[in-house]
Write an enzyme that holds these catalytic residues in place. Sequence first.
Site, short mmCIF file in Angstrom:
data_model
loop_
_atom_site.label_atom_id
_atom_site.label_comp_id
_atom_site.label_asym_id
_atom_site.label_seq_id
_atom_site.Cartn_x
_atom_site.Cartn_y
_atom_site.Cartn_z
N SER A 67 36.58 29.49 43.39
CA SER A 67 36.18 30.90 43.46
C SER A 67 34.89 31.06 44.26
N PRO B 104 34.61 49.69 37.03
CA PRO B 104 35.08 49.72 35.64
C PRO B 104 36.41 50.46 35.49
N GLY C 61 40.62 48.92 39.17
CA GLY C 61 40.82 47.50 39.48
C GLY C 61 41.98 47.33 40.44
N ASN D 55 43.19 39.22 51.91
CA ASN D 55 44.20 38.28 52.45
C ASN D 55 43.62 36.88 52.60
N ARG E 270 43.09 35.41 49.03
CA ARG E 270 44.40 35.17 48.37
C ARG E 270 45.08 33.95 48.97
N ARG F 290 51.58 7.52 25.50
CA ARG F 290 51.71 7.99 24.12
C ARG F 290 53.09 7.61 23.55
N GLU G 5 42.18 39.20 42.47
CA GLU G 5 42.78 39.19 43.82
C GLU G 5 44.18 39.79 43.81
N HIS H 164 49.52 39.48 39.17
CA HIS H 164 50.86 38.97 39.45
C HIS H 164 51.83 40.14 39.75
N ASP H 165 51.76 41.18 38.91
CA ASP H 165 52.71 42.29 39.07
C ASP H 165 52.40 43.14 40.30
P1 TGC Z 1 48.02 51.32 50.90
O1 TGC Z 1 48.23 52.76 51.21
O2 TGC Z 1 49.20 50.43 50.72
O3 TGC Z 1 47.12 50.67 52.05
C1 TGC Z 1 45.92 51.28 52.54
C2 TGC Z 1 45.69 50.72 53.94
O4 TGC Z 1 45.45 49.30 53.84
C3 TGC Z 1 46.49 48.58 54.54
N1 TGC Z 1 46.79 47.38 53.73
C4 TGC Z 1 46.33 46.17 54.04
N2 TGC Z 1 45.63 45.75 55.10
C5 TGC Z 1 45.31 44.45 55.15
N3 TGC Z 1 45.66 43.57 54.17
C6 TGC Z 1 46.36 43.96 53.09
N4 TGC Z 1 46.69 43.08 52.14
C7 TGC Z 1 46.74 45.32 52.99
N5 TGC Z 1 47.41 46.05 52.06
C8 TGC Z 1 47.45 47.32 52.54
C9 TGC Z 1 47.64 49.54 54.68
O5 TGC Z 1 48.44 49.24 55.79
C10 TGC Z 1 46.88 50.85 54.87
O6 TGC Z 1 46.38 50.88 56.19
P2 TGC Z 1 46.23 52.25 57.01
O7 TGC Z 1 45.82 51.85 58.38
O8 TGC Z 1 47.57 52.92 56.94
O9 TGC Z 1 45.18 53.05 56.29
O10 TGC Z 1 47.04 51.25 49.66
P3 TGC Z 1 47.28 51.56 48.14
O11 TGC Z 1 46.12 52.41 47.68
O12 TGC Z 1 48.67 52.09 47.90
O13 TGC Z 1 47.10 50.12 47.43
C11 TGC Z 1 47.95 49.08 47.67
C12 TGC Z 1 47.61 47.87 46.74
C13 TGC Z 1 47.90 48.23 45.30
C14 TGC Z 1 48.53 46.74 47.17
C15 TGC Z 1 46.14 47.47 46.89
O14 TGC Z 1 45.29 48.45 46.46
C16 TGC Z 1 45.81 46.17 46.20
O15 TGC Z 1 45.93 45.11 46.79
N6 TGC Z 1 45.34 46.19 44.89
C17 TGC Z 1 44.83 45.01 44.22
C18 TGC Z 1 43.31 45.01 44.21
C19 TGC Z 1 42.71 43.64 44.33
O16 TGC Z 1 43.36 42.67 44.68
N7 TGC Z 1 41.41 43.54 44.09
C20 TGC Z 1 40.72 42.30 44.25
C21 TGC Z 1 39.23 42.47 44.14
S1 TGC Z 1 38.29 41.06 44.74
C22 TGC Z 1 38.58 39.83 43.64
O17 TGC Z 1 39.35 39.93 42.74
C23 TGC Z 1 37.81 38.56 43.88
S2 TGC Z 1 38.13 37.37 42.70
C24 TGC Z 1 37.12 36.07 43.13
C25 TGC Z 1 37.86 35.02 43.92
O18 TGC Z 1 38.52 35.35 44.92
O19 TGC Z 1 37.81 33.86 43.57
P1 FAD Z 2 44.11 46.90 35.79
O1 FAD Z 2 44.22 47.36 37.19
O2 FAD Z 2 43.65 47.88 34.77
O3 FAD Z 2 45.54 46.31 35.35
C1 FAD Z 2 45.86 46.08 33.96
C2 FAD Z 2 47.35 45.75 33.88
O4 FAD Z 2 48.12 46.86 34.37
C3 FAD Z 2 47.76 44.55 34.71
O5 FAD Z 2 48.78 43.83 34.04
C4 FAD Z 2 48.37 45.16 35.97
O6 FAD Z 2 49.33 44.32 36.62
C5 FAD Z 2 49.02 46.42 35.37
N1 FAD Z 2 49.19 47.46 36.39
C6 FAD Z 2 48.24 48.19 37.03
N2 FAD Z 2 48.80 49.02 37.91
C7 FAD Z 2 50.12 48.83 37.84
C8 FAD Z 2 51.25 49.39 38.50
N3 FAD Z 2 51.12 50.30 39.48
N4 FAD Z 2 52.49 48.96 38.15
C9 FAD Z 2 52.64 48.01 37.21
N5 FAD Z 2 51.62 47.43 36.55
C10 FAD Z 2 50.38 47.85 36.86
N6 FAD Z 2 36.63 42.06 41.76
C11 FAD Z 2 35.81 42.18 42.86
O7 FAD Z 2 35.77 43.21 43.51
N7 FAD Z 2 35.02 41.13 43.25
C12 FAD Z 2 34.99 39.95 42.59
O8 FAD Z 2 34.27 39.01 42.99
C13 FAD Z 2 35.83 39.80 41.43
N8 FAD Z 2 35.77 38.65 40.69
C14 FAD Z 2 36.46 38.58 39.51
C15 FAD Z 2 36.26 37.48 38.67
C16 FAD Z 2 36.91 37.42 37.44
C17 FAD Z 2 36.67 36.26 36.53
C18 FAD Z 2 37.83 38.45 37.07
C19 FAD Z 2 38.58 38.37 35.78
C20 FAD Z 2 38.02 39.54 37.89
C21 FAD Z 2 37.32 39.64 39.12
N9 FAD Z 2 37.44 40.77 39.93
C22 FAD Z 2 36.64 40.90 41.05
C23 FAD Z 2 38.23 41.92 39.49
C24 FAD Z 2 39.73 41.75 39.70
O9 FAD Z 2 40.07 41.86 41.05
C25 FAD Z 2 40.44 42.80 38.85
O10 FAD Z 2 40.30 42.42 37.50
C26 FAD Z 2 41.92 42.94 39.21
O11 FAD Z 2 42.07 43.52 40.49
C27 FAD Z 2 42.70 43.77 38.17
O12 FAD Z 2 42.05 44.94 37.85
P2 FAD Z 2 41.79 45.36 36.30
O13 FAD Z 2 41.18 44.18 35.62
O14 FAD Z 2 41.03 46.63 36.32
O15 FAD Z 2 43.22 45.58 35.70
#
Ligand code: TGC
Ligand code: FAD
Length: 390
Positions: free
Chosen positions: A95, A138, A141, A245, A248, A273, A369, A372-373
């Site tokens: 991470s 908050p 997500g 991307n 991930r 074992r 990131e 799963h769903d």
């Molecule tokens: P949507 O309308 O589909 O897309 C908006 C615009 O973004 C483009 N796009 C992407 N571009 C690049 N890479 C991707 N993976 C892209 N996905 C979509 C899309 O083409 C569009 O572009 P434009 O030019 O038309 O404006 O957006 P939506 O609001 O419907 O959301 C789609 C969804 C649900 C897939 C997206 O919001 C999403 O991926 N949600 C998950 C959030 C997430 O992953 N958060 C992570 C936070 S960081 C973290 O967790 C760090 S953990 C620490 C570690 O990594 O170890």
């Molecule tokens: P929610 O979005 O509230 O989701 C809760 C549940 O609902 C999940 O099972 C989800 O799959 C389901 N759900 C939500 N929407 C739908 C739908 N449309 N259809 C079906 N099911 C749905 N974020 C950052 O920005 N930067 C970081 O560095 C970062 N580091 C992290 C480190 C840790 C240890 C953790 C646990 C999280 C971190 N995150 C970070 C946040 C992480 O990206 C979010 O927790 C993640 O995107 C999910 O958001 P949420 O926790 O609010 O869950």
Amino acid sequence: MAGFAGVDFIDLDSALNDEEKLVRQTARKFVDNEVLPIIEKHNREATFPMHLVPQLGELGFFGANLKGYGCAEMSNVAYGLMMQELERGDSGLRSFVSVQSGLVMWPIYTYGSEEQKKKWLPALQSGKAIGSFGLTEPQFGSNPGGMLTHAAKKGGKYVLNGEKMWITNGSLADVSVVWAKCEDEKVRGFLVEKGTKGFKAWDVHGKWSLRASVTSGLALTDCEIPQENLLPKVEGLKGPLGCLNQARYGIGWGGLGAAMACYDTALQYAKQRKQFANKPIASHQLVQDKLAWMITEISKGQLLALHVGKLKDAGRADHTHISMLKMNNVAIALETARKARDILGANGIVDDYCIMRHMTNLESVSTYEGTHDIHKLVIGERITGISAFV
Ligand code: TGC
Ligand code: FAD
């Protein structure tokens, strides 16, 4: 003690070049010698092993697939193999490197000005500076497009207000890439430097997962950011999603590393074992069933990771390919950890063995990131042409 020998049932090595094998070997040795001896202690104490950061920099592991600014210019396959080995050590270590490389260096490299690149990339590459990425809030997500954090332009500055949550390395960071909505409703990225007035970071305690990793909340209260700290080359949600991307992709390989650690531990244990007729438990068919499932899924995951890596090297990896890689490989890693824990019986629950640590870590990895769903729905949209998010 002999180091880890790798897991390669299908002779994946025959598809790797010398550079890729060397990078994997370097990361493997680093994990065997520097990480495994100390990681359980850090996990117990819920601390990140900060002394490893300069070594990670020296080894070229930060921003390793970027070019210039001191970066190692590795292929994406080599980068993936490095992430695999780091997560074999601990998901918190991977991470740290994912965030620094994919979520901080990559956006500065791709969306930043030349001044921003010169200021931050060499420092982040060497580990002299640490970065974090603030997208999640908050209340938002999975749906970051709903973010409430906003930026108002005031003269030559932007004034940021809002809150970010679950931010890896948030309180450690010298620079945080913070995403905010501007007055035109477009999302833009800002480089928020440590010590900026109105910016506070605090740590989340009580985690049962990713204990050897710092997770923070960020608060921005009338936080003034100079115009030169705006990432100038991107606007809209595609900015932060593009960064995801990169991270991930690394997680797709990293999950395999955690799975390999659990499989290898369970295999060794099952051969030693003995239960019933003084026979090793590895001789019982139900135990072999579990081990055979693990090695099959790991092998399929390796093929997927290698193929997506080659597509990425050729500039042809689509974000939906990366969703499949992250979703599948983390899911099979978590199931491998659960089956491996079962094979160890009671011994599976203590930290003399790595399995429970990997299992609880992988719960976070499955959620962050993109859950799963969410990745299932990204794939669903790609194959049906219908978005489930609207
Ligand atoms: P949507 O309308 O589909 O897309 C908006 C615009 O973004 C483009 N796009 C992407 N571009 C690049 N890479 C991707 N993976 C892209 N996905 C979509 C899309 O083409 C569009 O572009 P434009 O030019 O038309 O404006 O957006 P939506 O609001 O419907 O959301 C789609 C969804 C649900 C897939 C997206 O919001 C999403 O991926 N949600 C998950 C959030 C997430 O992953 N958060 C992570 C936070 S960081 C973290 O967790 C760090 S953990 C620490 C570690 O990594 O170890
Ligand atoms: P929610 O979005 O509230 O989701 C809760 C549940 O609902 C999940 O099972 C989800 O799959 C389901 N759900 C939500 N929407 C739908 C739908 N449309 N259809 C079906 N099911 C749905 N974020 C950052 O920005 N930067 C970081 O560095 C970062 N580091 C992290 C480190 C840790 C240890 C953790 C646990 C999280 C971190 N995150 C970070 C946040 C992480 O990206 C979010 O927790 C993640 O995107 C999910 O958001 P949420 O926790 O609010 O869950």
